[in-house]
Design a protein around this motif. Structure first.
Motif, short mmCIF file in Angstrom:
data_model
loop_
_atom_site.label_atom_id
_atom_site.label_comp_id
_atom_site.label_asym_id
_atom_site.label_seq_id
_atom_site.Cartn_x
_atom_site.Cartn_y
_atom_site.Cartn_z
N THR A 9 -8.44 7.30 1.98
CA THR A 9 -7.17 7.74 1.28
C THR A 9 -7.36 8.11 -0.33
O THR A 9 -7.14 9.24 -0.70
N ARG B 30 -7.89 11.84 -1.75
CA ARG B 30 -6.92 12.28 -2.92
C ARG B 30 -7.74 12.45 -4.28
O ARG B 30 -7.51 13.74 -4.89
N SER C 155 -1.81 5.38 3.61
CA SER C 155 -1.18 6.87 3.99
C SER C 155 -2.19 7.87 4.22
O SER C 155 -2.24 8.76 3.34
N ARG C 156 -3.37 7.26 4.79
CA ARG C 156 -4.71 8.38 4.86
C ARG C 156 -4.26 9.66 5.43
O ARG C 156 -5.04 10.86 5.37
N ALA D 140 -3.03 12.22 3.10
CA ALA D 140 -4.42 12.53 2.19
C ALA D 140 -5.36 13.32 2.86
O ALA D 140 -5.71 14.39 2.32
#
Length: 1673
Positions: free
Chosen positions: A501, A505, A554-555, A558
């Motif tokens: 993640t 990002r 919340s990979r 991403a």
């Protein structure tokens, strides 16, 4: 607000300050401050005045007022005038110095007021303070404290005064002997120095810019000497700290030479304090100030002191920081400030000291060193610039440290390095990889610290690393070239999965920056950079990890964002498509959370995304490369089952898009050979892969599966020895299960047009081949659970696939029955009470799909399937309450599968019969004794009924013929012990009523007001109160009654009757409530069904022994009888005799309501009198008289009457029908005396008696007597019952011999205790005169006759009618009736003697008629007539008597010697009464009768019956006067008194003497009469006859035999007299013992008189004969 009002209000508040409640005090202070906000001057004036006027006010209250004043002054200093200020200054100064001792709170408050005023009026305050700060006099503690504080709060106003203040204060230092004064002087020097330094630092703003540092040098130098050389050595820790705090700012004001001179002493002295004080922040702060002062003057002494300084400071930084201790944190900040000073002056020596300490293994040392290193990298960047390689190389060992605190410190150091260009140096990649490694750490479980507080998530290594990586990527521009594309190398390695993640990002941000710089240039340059992942690897990796979108922060989002940014590098054609599809995926993730996201839906979206992308690319080579990369990455996810499962699906999707069959088959073969079959998720993923691939390559997929089955890889484990070896690993079963799953998924995904042709020949055949193994030709099925689950799941998928085919309707599934049997076997093999595996759920799902296919199952097969499935779910024990684990979820899924199965079966037969079939299977569970089973069954039923209702299509109006049965099954459960069951039961009834409306033609959306009321009643069913619960059930029954068709009513009732035996007593009671409600509401239409209902009720009473069932049955019978009385009574009368206890209770139930009970009693009376009471039959051919056998109907009616009247509630009805009941039952008693039971009932009575079960006898007469007794009790005649009981008349009534007596006693008791009821009772009995039954006439006559013994008949004016009625019966053919008539007439003498004269002729005529009755062979009528005449003679008119006197005497004479005692006694007594009544002219006529009866009367004095002897005594006494011989009469009166013993010989001698004297002519007659008694049958009378004859025989002369006097011992009794005349001769022989009597001493003995000597008797004046006295001669 006016000034007086403010002053008044202030005064009130100030007076309230002294309240004892601290809360009130606080509120008063708040009110003062609030008042001061609006009126500051007036409020301050009031406070000042109050304190002046109340000198004795305690200091705590003064303190509160002063604090309020400080607040007001601070907020409104600009609004105060000088007069007010002057007054406040004077007051505060006075308050502060009033007490010589320290009162800190009070004096501090006053000091604070002065400081607040001094912010504006410093001159006035200083004027007051300096007045109290005189040279040579030690000032007050708080004067110095106030000066110190004032110098801080008003720097520019105070510094100009410091020169004079210091000059005054310095001499005082030597005068201060107490530590407290020294401390305050130190504080003042510290504050003065700080304010001076601030003043000098801001000279441009100062009022006097000419002030210089040198101005204060000498004074500070003098003070320094005192403080450092004298006070610092104090033992008082507080003073030492005060000195140190002062030395810090003072060092800046010391002359340079003085400072340089003192540093060798000052620095060691300060460092020494670290060992003396635990709280060292003040020491560190002062040390930092001294070091800054030394550096500012270019001191060379520092070089000498540097080692000791570094060691001491490093020791301080290595102290563990406690977040709860601000002092420790403050100390570390001050220590780091010291390191900054040293780094700027000696960077080489500092690094030489610090960096070696990084190699130590001590956590505190390493963490402290890293903190210092980070600080100097940031604060001394210029000095550290040339040291970067050296510092980077020194980080090697800290990077390997696993301690979390060290890691956190290392990350912070790397962050500082990133900002200052360190990572661009060689070795920076290691730092970057370290950050990524820490980002990949698993999220911390926030453990509890020893202090009890939870560690903050932001302090974790992972969180700090993630923040650091993102900040470095986004805020440090110089790092872009370092991070891109180097960060891409961390995407694919599995060990960096946790960091995906933040990596994605950061990479997205970096990529976007590069795109902004060069829009068309490729983002990834592969020029010889072999370490970068390929586009296939990046795409596979990012797509795979997106399958778990919320992991790792919340990979998923991403990864998709990065994928979108890299679209050109993945494939040039994907940009446009991904620009629209990826944002939609991201939006979907934003709309959901980890809890709400459906994993299946999300994965399907990703697979669609992949499929679309492959379609856009449409390049077989690229697709094959991608599939190879996916297969290559499969082993990387061995520890991540979900991701690996999804990757298998991606492989299948990619292979499906590939056009190269060779590649497809090769990769499928590799997948089969390399799969980890022990992993369940992998087996499922592999099967999904094959299924998805089969969408495009069905033939190749099936062929590859068959090839694998035939391959050595698969077959090498199968053999005969495999059966006997340890199979704990189950490797081969796992492989088989996977292959079965593959076939199932292939069938589920295969094109439907190709599936049907191959489903049985290829798919199912191979599935079962894998499931079972043949060993030596024998089919062996595995017991492996996993393999079974695979088979069940695959069968489900196959059936679903077939059902979804457009040709499913014409498909004949030949193996359907076989598959169903297999599924049922799986279900049966599971333990029924526990649910640990999903085998049942999946097997039921398979049965659900199978049941929807043709051909239809046989009825027995289907029934077995349904029962097995129900048993497999319903019997499962529930989980403990509050424990909602995986088992609960599994159970809910299994229950849903069962529900779906039953729905599918119902769907194929949507008729009432089909619904009934399902409910019949559920019925045992609905009635189960276990609550949880009932809850489940009712819930299932409610769902099925709702489903049936929703899918109801009625093409023609047909009856819902089983509505009553279904409602009867569900409605009692509305009172189940379990609230959930009650709710579901109401839902079932609700659906059934709407089903009925549907069958009646109403539309589906129609809402019935009555049925809708059920929903409002649900709340009442939640309530545990039984009263509310059963009231609700009654309301439900009313609703049902309104909507139930008439034809269904009996079915409903019969079903509810079955529920009376329900094991749940609540439901049983609810059934009773509903039955009674339905009978009340709709019972009027059940006339024809009464026998059936009554039969069921009786059978239920036999089965159940519960009290509430009995009560309900009674109420039901009552309700039914109130509508169909005749039918109910007729039915109950048909019950077997004797009535059992339940039938008796039903009879008693009919007495609940007076109107009904009266109707029932009337019916029973009618039925009791309708049939003949008995039938005559001869038991034996030779028997003299026939036996009387009771008839059944009157007997049953009699028993029923008794039962009805035994209920207390029947009292009113019995009272109403009292005459009829009494008369009817009395006559029934008369007809049953001596009547026998029928033979069959006799046997039953004997059995009941032997078993002691009979509560009462079934004897016809006894039952009638019991009923009669009950009438009296219920009719209010308890006195009658008690009197009859006391006299034993109840027993007499039942016996043939005592019946008349019993009736008489009953009548007597009625006359005495129930007189007012007699008129109607007599009227009811009069009808029996014409009865054909003699017994009834006898009984009624006996009752009426006895009534005449009581005067009540006269009082009730019944006498005349009663006499007339009796007179009418004189001609009755029955002698008993005639006799009783006479008895009744005679009873008038005792009951109404005054009426005898009135009716004398009638009565005498009746009596004489009775004497002359010739139709009575036993003369009982004559006997009664004699007894009656005896009663009446004294009461009738003499004229009436005279006419019958002689006739009566003549008629009764034969009875004197009757063999029957009664006749002798009554006739003789009557003779006596006749003599008594004989007067006047009748005497002469009657004398002859008297003389004729004299001998029998004398002899019967010796009658063996005492009553006869007593009667003779009475008669003789009465005869005496009529013989006209006073002497004889006197003898009779003397010897024959009642109760007196009789000496018969003496009496006889005396009587005979007078007889011979006065009646010589009668002697012969007397002797001849006596001779008749010589042969009397009575021994005593035979003995007496000679005694009477002897005197008469001896009257001729001397020597005549005489009776000897009795022996002295015999006494005067008659028995003695008779005994004296007998000797000891043989029995039966009577011999006279005669002896010659010597002549008496006197001539009184009449036996010696000669005839010639007898003298005629003389007459007295009354004309009676008088015998002359012998003495007179």
């Amino acid at each position: 607000m006016s000034e007086p009002y403010v002053k008044k209000l202030s005064t009130i508040l100030l007076d309230s300050v002294t309240d004892k409640d601290p809360l009130v005090q606080e509120q008063v202070c708040g009110a003062l401050c609030a008042l001061g906000e609006s009126q500051p001057g007036e409020t301050l004036s009031a406070c000042e005045e109050h304190l002046r006027q109340h000198e004795k006010l305690a200091h705590p209250y003064r303190t509160m007022i002063l604090k309020a004043m400080e607040t007001i002054v601070s907020n409104h200093i600009s609004e105060l005038d000088k007069d007010m200020v002057r007054a406040i200054i004077l007051l505060a100064s006075s308050e502060m110095t009033k007490a010589k001792d320290l009162v800190s709170d009070w004096q501090q408050a006053a000091s604070s007021v002065l400081v607040a005023v001094g912010k504006r009026f410093v001159g006035m305050v200083m004027e007051e303070l300096l007045g109290k700060f005189q040279p040579g006099v030690l000032p007050h503690y708080f004067v110095v404290q106030t000066l110190a504080n004032l110098s801080v709060f008003n720097v520019f106003g105070m510094v100009p005064f410091l020169t004079s203040v210091l000059s005054t204060m310095l001499p005082m230092l030597g005068m201060a002997k107490h530590d407290s004064m020294r401390v305050v002087f130190c504080c003042a020097l510290q504050r003065f120095s700080e304010s001076t330094l601030e003043y000098l630092a801001n000279l441009d703003q100062a009022p006097d810019p000419t002030v210089r540092k040198d101005t204060f040098a000498s004074d500070i130098s003098s003070a320094y000497d005192t403080l450092f050389h004298h006070w610092l050595q104090s033992r008082e820790a507080k003073l030492r700290l005060a000195v140190v705090e002062a030395l810090g700012p003072m060092s800046h004001l010391l002359p340079s030479e003085k400072l340089e001179e003192q540093l060798p002493k000052l620095l060691p002295g300060i460092l020494a304090l670290y060992k003396k004080h635990a709280e060292t922040s003040h020491v560190s702060k002062s040390l930092g100030q001294i070091l800054e002062a030394a550096v500012s003057v270019g001191s060379r002494t520092l070089e000498v002191q540097l080692d000791s300084l570094l060691a001491a400071l490093h020791a301080q930084i290595c102290v563990p920081v406690e977040t709860t201790s601000p002092l420790v944190t403050s100390n570390q900040k001050e220590v780091l400030r010291c390191f900054t000073v040293l780094a700027c002056c000696s960077p080489e020596r500092l690094l030489a000291f610090l960096l070696p300490k990084l190699d130590t293994s001590n956590e505190r040392t390493r963490v402290g060193t890293l903190q210092v290193l980070r600080h100097i990298i940031n604060s001394a960047a210029a000095q550290m610039e040339v040291k970067k390689p050296f510092i980077l190389s020194s980080m090697r060992l800290p990077l390997l440290d696993t301690n979390s605190k060290v890691k956190r410190a290392v990350v912070q150091v790397i962050s500082a390095m990133a900002h200052h260009g360190y990572l661009e140096q060689p070795g920076g990649e290691a730092m970057l990889e370290y950050i990524v490694q820490q980002c990949a750490l698993p999220p911390d479980t926030h453990h509890q610290k020893p202090s009890g507080e939870e560690e903050r998530p932001a302090d974790s290594v992972r969180d700090i690393s993630i923040s650091t990586l993102y900040l470095v990527s986004t805020t440090v521009d110089r790092m872009s070239e370092v991070l891109w594309p180097h960060l891409l190398e961390f995407l694919t390695p599995v060990r960096f999965t946790g960091a995906l993640t933040p990596l994605c990002r950061s990479l997205v941000h970096l990529a976007q920056k590069r795109q902004e710089a060069a829009a068309d240039a490729p983002l990834i340059q592969y020029d010889g950079n072999v370490t970068l992942p390929s586009p296939y690897a990046i795409a596979t990796r990012l797509l795979t990890v997106s399958s778990s979108p919320y992991l790792g922060g919340s990979r998923g989002a991403a990864s998709l964002c990065l994928l979108n940014v890299l679209h050109r590098d993945i494939h040039p054609l994907l940009g446009q498509r991904w620009a629209t599809t990826i944002p939609l995926l991201l939006e979907y993730l934003e709309e959901h959370t980890e809890k709400t996201l459906s994993q299946k839906e999300w994965e399907e979206k990703l697979l669609v995304f992949l499929r679309d992308s492959l379609a856009v690319v449409s390049d077989n080579t690229w697709i094959c490369q991608l599939s190879l990369e996916m297969c290559k990455q499969l082993p990387c996810y061995n520890g991540m089952p979900q991701e690996k499962n999804f990757l298998y699906k991606c492989v299948g999707t990619t292979l499906g898009a590939a056009s190269s069959k060779d590649v497809v088959r090769k990769l499928l073969q590799e997948l089969l050979e390399t799969a980890r079959y022990q992993e369940e998720a992998e087996r499922e993923g592999l099967a999904c892969c094959f299924g998805i691939c089969a969408i495009s390559h069905l033939d190749d997929t099936l062929a590859q599966l068959e090839d694998f089955v035939r391959s050595d890889v698969f077959r090498k484990s199968i053999g005969i020895f495999n059966i006997f070896k340890d199979r704990s690993d189950n490797d081969i079963d796992k492989v088989k299960g996977t292959l079965i799953l593959c076939y199932g998924h292939v069938a589920a995904r295969a094109p439907r047009e190709q599936l049907l042709a191959r489903v049985e020949s290829d798919i199912l055949r191979n599935m079962f081949q894998c499931f079972s193994t043949k060993v030596l030709g024998i089919k062996v099925e595995t017991k492996d659970l996993g393999l079974q689950l695979c088979l069940v799941q695959s069968v489900c998928m196959v059936c679903q696939a077939i059902c979804s085919s457009t040709q499913a309707g014409s498909f004949h599934f030949a193996r359907k029955a076989e598959l169903v049997a297999q599924m049922v076997d799986f279900i049966k093999a599971e333990p029924p009470d526990s649910l640990r595996t999903p085998i049942r759920k999946k097997a039921m799902l398979a049965c659900t799909h199978l049941s929807s296919l043709d051909p239809e199952l046989e009825e027995q097969v289907q029934a077995d399937m349904i029962n097995s499935c129900l048993h497999g779910v319903m019997a499962v024990l529930p989980e403990p309450e509050g424990k909602d684990g995986p088992q609960e979820v599994l159970y809910l899924d299994t229950m849903n599968a069962l529900e779906e199965l039953l729905r599918s079966i119902l769907r194929r037969n949507m008729t009432p019969q089909g619904l009934q079939l399902i409910v019949e299977h559920l019925s045992p569970w609905i009635k189960s004794p276990r609550g949880y089973e009932r809850v489940r069954a009712l819930g299932l039923s409610a769902c099925l009924l709702q489903f049936f209702l929703e899918h109801l299509h009625v093409s023609a109006l047909v009856p819902f013929h089983n509505l009553g049965l279904l409602v009867g099954l569900f409605s009692p459960r509305c009172a189940d012990l379990w609230p959930a069951t009650r709710q579901e039961a109401v839902s079932c009834v609700y659906s059934l009523l709407y089903l009925q409306l549907g069958y009646e033609g109403f539309s589906r959306d129609y809402r019935d007001d009555v049925a809708e009321q059920l929903l409002t009643l649900k709340d009442g069913l939640v309530h545990p109160d039984p009263a509310i619960l059963f009231h609700t059930c009654h309301s439900i029954a009313q609703i049902i009654a309104k909507r139930l068709p008439p034809a269904q009513l009996i079915n409903l009732l019969l079903t509810l009757f079955e529920s009376l035996g329900d094991p749940d007593k609540n439901c049983s009671r609810a059934a009773t409530v509903m039955i009674n409600c339905l009978l009340k509401e709709r019972g009027s239409m059940l006339l024809e069904k009464v026998p059936e209902i009554m039969s069921v009720l009786r059978s239920k009473l036999q089965e159940s022994h519960e009290e509430h069932v009995l009560q309900s049955a009674q109420h039901s019978v009552y309700v039914l009888a109130s509508q169909h009385c005749v039918a109910v009574v007729t039915n109950l009368l048909g019950s077997p005799l004797p009535f059992d206890s339940h039938t008796c209770s039903l009879w008693r139930a009919l007495a609940i309501e007076p109107g009904l009970s009266a109707q029932v009693l009337g019916l029973l009376l009618e039925k009791m009198g309708r049939d003949v009471p008995f039938k005559e039959s001869r038991t034996f051919l030779l028997s003299s008289s026939p036996d009387r056998v009771a008839t059944l109907l009157p007997l049953a009616a009699t028993c029923a009457l008794h039962e009805v009247m035994s209920a207390p509630a029947s009292g009113l009805a019995v009272t109403e029908l009292y005459p009829q009941l009494f008369a009817g039952l009395l006559l029934r008693v008369s007809c049953t005396v001596g009547v026998q039971l029928p033979r069959n009932l006799q046997a039953k009575e004997r059995r009941a008696g032997s078993s002691a079960l009979a509560s009462r006898t079934l004897d016809p007469c006894s039952s009638a007597v019991d009923a009669l007794r009950t009438v009296l009790l219920r009719g209010g005649s308890e006195g009658v019952v008690q009197r009859v009981e006391l006299e034993g008349a109840w027993e007499l009534l039942s016996t043939p011999t005592g019946h008349e007596d019993g009736v008489a006693r009953l009548a007597s008791a009625m006359a005495k205790f129930a007189g007012p009821r007699l008129p109607l009772v007599m009227k009811a009995l009069l009808g029996a005169h014409s009865s054909v039954y003699e017994a009834q006439r006898v009984t009624s006559t006996a009752f009426l006759a006895e009534l005449l013994t009581s005067n009540v008949v006269n009082d009730l004016m019944l006498l005349e009618s009663l006499l007339d009625n009796l007179a009418a019966r004189q001609k009755d053919p029955c002698a008993r009736v005639r006799r009783l008539v006479l008895r009744g007439m005679a009873n008038l003498a005792s009951g109404s003697p005054d009426k005898v004269r009135t009716h004398g002729p009638q009565l005498l005529t009746a009596m004489i008629g009775g004497l002359d009755d010739g139709d009575d062979p036993h003369s009982l009528v004559a006997l009664e007539a004699m007894a009656g005449l005896a009663k009446l003679l004294d009461l009738v008119e003499p004229e009436d008597l005279r006419t019958v006197l002689l006739h009566t005497a003549i008629r009764i004479r034969p009875f004197f010697d009757s063999e029957k005692m009664e006749f002798r006694s009554v006739s003789i007594r009557l003779f006596g009464h006749l003599n008594k009544a004989c007067h006047g002219a009748c005497e002469e006529v009657f004398l002859e009768q008297v003389v004729g009866g004299l001998v029998p009367l004398l002899l019967h004095l010796q009658d063996p019956q005492p009553s006869v002897a007593v009667a003779c005594r009475f008669a003789l006494r009465m005869c005496g006067p009529n013989l006209e011989c006073e002497e004889l009469a006197a003898v009779f009166q003397k010897h024959l008194q009642d109760g007196r013993g009789l000496h018969f010989g003496e009496f006889l001698n005396a009587a005979c003497k007078h007889l011979m004297c006065y009646f010589p002519d009668l002697l012969g007659r007397l002797v001849s009469t006596s001779l008749f008694y010589f042969k009397s049958s009575w021994e005593d009378v035979r003995a007496a006859a000679p005694m009477l004859t002897a005197p008469a025989a001896g009257a001729g002369g001397p020597g005549t035999a005489r009776c000897s006097p009795p022996a002295p011992t015999q006494g005067p009794s008659p028995q003695g007299a008779s005994e004296s005349c007998r000797d000891a001769g043989p029995p039966g022989e009577v011999r006279l013992r005669l002896r010659l009597l010597s002549p008496p001493s006197s001539t009184a003995g009449w036996p010696g008189l000669r005839a010639s000597e007898r003298r005629p008797a003389t007459r007295d004046q009354a004309g009676r004969a008088v015998c002359p006295s012998p003495r007179a001669q």
